[in-house]
Motif scaffolding. Structure first.
Motif, PDB file in Angstrom:
ATOM      1  N   VAL A  33    -113.561 -46.685  58.632  1.00 49.60           N
ATOM      2  CA  VAL A  33    -113.010 -45.454  59.192  1.00 49.60           C
ATOM      3  C   VAL A  33    -111.815 -45.016  58.351  1.00 49.60           C
ATOM      4  N   LEU A  34    -111.789 -43.734  58.013  1.00 47.88           N
ATOM      5  CA  LEU A  34    -110.659 -43.146  57.312  1.00 47.88           C
ATOM      6  C   LEU A  34    -110.062 -42.037  58.164  1.00 47.88           C
ATOM      7  N   ALA A  35    -108.776 -41.780  57.961  1.00 44.06           N
ATOM      8  CA  ALA A  35    -108.145 -40.646  58.636  1.00 44.06           C
ATOM      9  C   ALA A  35    -108.644 -39.351  58.011  1.00 44.06           C
ATOM     10  N   ASN A  36    -108.686 -38.295  58.819  1.00 51.09           N
ATOM     11  CA  ASN A  36    -109.058 -36.995  58.284  1.00 51.09           C
ATOM     12  C   ASN A  36    -108.052 -36.553  57.222  1.00 51.09           C
ATOM     13  N   GLU A  37    -106.774 -36.747  57.517  1.00 54.12           N
ATOM     14  CA  GLU A  37    -105.698 -36.509  56.563  1.00 54.12           C
ATOM     15  C   GLU A  37    -104.648 -37.594  56.769  1.00 54.12           C
ATOM     16  N   SER A  38    -104.045 -38.069  55.694  1.00 52.42           N
ATOM     17  CA  SER A  38    -102.963 -39.051  55.812  1.00 52.42           C
ATOM     18  C   SER A  38    -102.100 -38.989  54.565  1.00 52.42           C
ATOM     19  N   LEU A  39    -100.816 -39.242  54.733  1.00 53.27           N
ATOM     20  CA  LEU A  39     -99.907 -39.287  53.593  1.00 53.27           C
ATOM     21  C   LEU A  39     -98.645 -40.054  53.953  1.00 53.27           C
ATOM     22  N   GLU A  40     -97.991 -40.549  52.916  1.00 54.79           N
ATOM     23  CA  GLU A  40     -96.696 -41.196  53.084  1.00 54.79           C
ATOM     24  C   GLU A  40     -95.611 -40.125  52.977  1.00 54.79           C
ATOM     25  N   LEU A  41     -94.775 -40.057  53.982  1.00 55.87           N
ATOM     26  CA  LEU A  41     -93.693 -39.082  53.987  1.00 55.87           C
ATOM     27  C   LEU A  41     -92.580 -39.553  53.065  1.00 55.87           C
TER      28      LEU A  41
ATOM     29  N   THR B 190     -95.541 -42.854  57.681  1.00 59.80           N
ATOM     30  CA  THR B 190     -96.871 -42.345  57.324  1.00 59.80           C
ATOM     31  C   THR B 190     -97.357 -41.413  58.426  1.00 59.80           C
ATOM     32  N   LEU B 191     -97.927 -40.301  58.012  1.00 59.26           N
ATOM     33  CA  LEU B 191     -98.449 -39.307  58.951  1.00 59.26           C
ATOM     34  C   LEU B 191     -99.969 -39.320  58.888  1.00 59.26           C
ATOM     35  N   TYR B 192    -100.614 -39.393  60.071  1.00 64.11           N
ATOM     36  CA  TYR B 192    -102.076 -39.447  60.157  1.00 64.11           C
ATOM     37  C   TYR B 192    -102.608 -38.299  61.005  1.00 64.11           C
ATOM     38  N   ASN B 193    -103.713 -37.747  60.539  1.00 68.00           N
ATOM     39  CA  ASN B 193    -104.507 -36.836  61.378  1.00 68.00           C
ATOM     40  C   ASN B 193    -105.879 -37.490  61.529  1.00 68.00           C
ATOM     41  N   ASN B 194    -106.168 -38.009  62.722  1.00 69.31           N
ATOM     42  CA  ASN B 194    -107.370 -38.823  62.936  1.00 69.31           C
ATOM     43  C   ASN B 194    -108.500 -38.095  63.643  1.00 69.31           C
ATOM     44  N   SER B 195    -108.365 -36.810  63.863  1.00 67.18           N
ATOM     45  CA  SER B 195    -109.434 -36.090  64.561  1.00 67.18           C
ATOM     46  C   SER B 195    -109.760 -34.800  63.813  1.00 67.18           C
ATOM     47  N   PRO B 196    -110.986 -34.716  63.266  1.00 69.50           N
ATOM     48  CA  PRO B 196    -112.051 -35.725  63.314  1.00 69.50           C
ATOM     49  C   PRO B 196    -111.746 -36.888  62.373  1.00 69.50           C
ATOM     50  N   ALA B 197    -112.489 -37.986  62.543  1.00 71.04           N
ATOM     51  CA  ALA B 197    -112.351 -39.149  61.671  1.00 71.04           C
ATOM     52  C   ALA B 197    -113.394 -39.082  60.562  1.00 71.04           C
ATOM     53  N   LYS B 198    -113.060 -39.680  59.439  1.00 78.04           N
ATOM     54  CA  LYS B 198    -114.005 -39.767  58.329  1.00 78.04           C
ATOM     55  C   LYS B 198    -114.603 -41.172  58.282  1.00 78.04           C
ATOM     56  N   ILE B 199    -115.907 -41.241  58.067  1.00 80.13           N
ATOM     57  CA  ILE B 199    -116.612 -42.517  57.926  1.00 80.13           C
ATOM     58  C   ILE B 199    -117.094 -42.614  56.490  1.00 80.13           C
ATOM     59  N   GLU B 200    -116.596 -43.631  55.785  1.00 78.50           N
ATOM     60  CA  GLU B 200    -116.963 -43.813  54.375  1.00 78.50           C
ATOM     61  C   GLU B 200    -117.854 -45.032  54.225  1.00 78.50           C
ATOM     62  N   PHE B 201    -118.954 -44.872  53.493  1.00 77.91           N
ATOM     63  CA  PHE B 201    -119.885 -45.972  53.258  1.00 77.91           C
ATOM     64  C   PHE B 201    -120.644 -45.711  51.969  1.00 77.91           C
TER      65      PHE B 201
ATOM     66  N   VAL C  67     -87.463 -32.764  55.187  1.00 76.78           N
ATOM     67  CA  VAL C  67     -88.852 -33.242  55.159  1.00 76.78           C
ATOM     68  C   VAL C  67     -89.568 -32.659  56.362  1.00 76.78           C
ATOM     69  N   TYR C  68     -90.602 -31.859  56.105  1.00 74.88           N
ATOM     70  CA  TYR C  68     -91.366 -31.205  57.162  1.00 74.88           C
ATOM     71  C   TYR C  68     -92.753 -31.855  57.287  1.00 74.88           C
ATOM     72  N   ALA C  69     -93.358 -31.727  58.458  1.00 74.29           N
ATOM     73  CA  ALA C  69     -94.735 -32.200  58.667  1.00 74.29           C
ATOM     74  C   ALA C  69     -95.690 -31.222  57.995  1.00 74.29           C
ATOM     75  N   PRO C  70     -96.508 -31.674  57.049  1.00 74.47           N
ATOM     76  CA  PRO C  70     -97.430 -30.758  56.364  1.00 74.47           C
ATOM     77  C   PRO C  70     -98.653 -30.375  57.203  1.00 74.47           C
ATOM     78  N   PHE C  71     -98.964 -31.186  58.241  1.00 71.01           N
ATOM     79  CA  PHE C  71    -100.104 -30.881  59.111  1.00 71.01           C
ATOM     80  C   PHE C  71     -99.884 -31.549  60.464  1.00 71.01           C
ATOM     81  N   ASN C  72    -100.690 -31.138  61.439  1.00 68.32           N
ATOM     82  CA  ASN C  72    -100.624 -31.767  62.759  1.00 68.32           C
ATOM     83  C   ASN C  72    -101.093 -33.212  62.649  1.00 68.32           C
ATOM     84  N   GLY C  73    -100.413 -34.099  63.339  1.00 69.14           N
ATOM     85  CA  GLY C  73    -100.839 -35.490  63.276  1.00 69.14           C
ATOM     86  C   GLY C  73     -99.944 -36.405  64.080  1.00 69.14           C
TER      87      GLY C  73
END
Length: 355
Positions: free
Chosen positions: A66-74, A195-206, A168-174
């Motif tokens: 499972v991967l986050a839809n968006e994630s980054l280190e602030l 770290t900021l995460y946006n988990n909805s929707p989630a990404k599935i990598e395989f 430092v601003y939040a670049p996206f909802n999360g």
């Protein structure tokens, strides 16, 4: 006298022995479960599978994550001391929300100074322009005044950009994760704040074996379960495919999107993915143990008119419990599934159970 009695006894015994075959006293009864006509073959009791068209999804089972839809280190774009932290760990934030403030007093003072210079240069440019219109000064003198004004305006823009980097601003909802700094700490652009995460929707990598690549396209459906929780099944859809095959593993990487509005999927989880390669509505499936491999090909035994008939078949996709029959059998055939080692062509059988 004794000789006469002995002779009579012998005569009676002979008569009895001659009468026994006619009376049939020692013959076996002609009826009963154990009495069969001489030479009649015994029936082998077997179980069968009635062949009927069914829906069948040709699925590939692989593992993924499972991967986050968006994630980054602030991180901050500038160095300085933190004067304010506006978030709590593990909480939701909105895009554009101020998260961290760095000391900006020096930059503000420089901006204020440049604004005074801007006002002075603006007034000077106005006076020089009026004199230039009256031909009281040269073009060069007016250009110098205008240049000083424009330079001051540019310096203010540079300082305002530097001021913006102290925030430092939040670049996206999360959701904000754990923070690694405290109020008053001195940070640099390499310092991770959180770290900021946006988990909805989630990404599935395989990744799938490269031989299946012709069967893959965006829009393919997947089903998957997360580790240690096989009771909950999730659905997803492939939205991106890596445009190259990994030369070391000979696999093709894919990503799918899955709804995560309830937050069950957490980045980093392992998942078991069922990728549906294709679907059939009229597939013929039989238990795998019914198929007998041989030098001439694969065969099965079917029950017809009380006998086992050997039939050569062509098989397709195999699952854990069944295998697809592409040719050789027809709907309505009863495939024998037990006693395989005892079967031979045209052996009399009795089907005692049909699945």
């Amino acid at each position: 006298m004794k000789k006469r009695i002995f002779t009579i006894s012998i005569a009676i015994l002979v008569v009895i022995l001659l009468a026994i075959p006619k009376l049939g006293l020692f013959d076996k009864k002609s009826s009963g479960p154990d009495n069969k006509p001489a030479g009649a073959p015994s029936l082998l009791q077997v179980q069968g599978h009635l062949l009927q068209p069914t829906n069948f999804d040709n699925t590939l089972v692989i593992t993924g994550s499972v991967l986050a839809n968006e994630s980054l280190e602030l991180k901050s774009e500038s160095s300085g001391k933190i004067t304010k932290i506006n978030f709590k760990e593990g909480t939701q934030v909105r895009a554009g929300e101020l998260l961290v403030q760095i000391n900006d007093e020096e930059i503000r003072a420089q901006i204020e100074k440049q604004r005074y210079m801007q006002k002075l240069n603006k007034d000077n440019e106005y006076r020089q322009r009026q004199l230039f219109k009256k031909d009281a000064i040269s073009q060069e003198e007016y250009d110098n005044a205008l240049n000083r004004l424009n330079t001051t305006i540019s310096d203010i823009k540079v300082l305002e950009a530097q001021l913006q980097k102290t925030r430092v601003y939040a670049p996206f909802n999360g959701t904000i994760g754990l923070r690694y700094v405290s109020n008053g700490a001195y940070i640099t652009p390499s310092t991770v704040i959180a770290t900021l995460y946006n988990n909805s929707p989630a990404k599935i990598e395989f990744a799938i074996p490269s031989r299946y690549s012709p069967l893959i396209s965006t829009g393919k459906k997947i089903r998957f379960t997360i580790e240690n929780d096989t009771s909950r099944v999730f659905d997803g859809e492939v939205y991106a495919i890596e445009p190259r095959i990994n030369e070391e593993t000979r696999t093709l990487k894919l990503r799918a999107l899955a709804d995560n509005s309830k937050g069950f999927l957490i980045p980093g989880q392992f998942v078991k993915v069922d990728l549906i390669l294709n679907s059939k509505s009229d597939a013929l499936l039989i238990p795998t143990q019914a198929v007998i491999p041989g030098q001439a090909g694969q065969k099965v035994f079917v029950a017809r008119s009380g006998m086992a008939k050997e039939v050569m078949v062509e098989t397709g996709t195999r699952t854990n419990v069944s295998i697809e029959i592409l040719s050789g059998l027809q709907p309505g055939d009863t495939v024998i599934t037990t006693g395989i080692l005892q079967l031979r062509h045209e052996l009399p059988v009795q089907v005692v159970k049909v699945n």
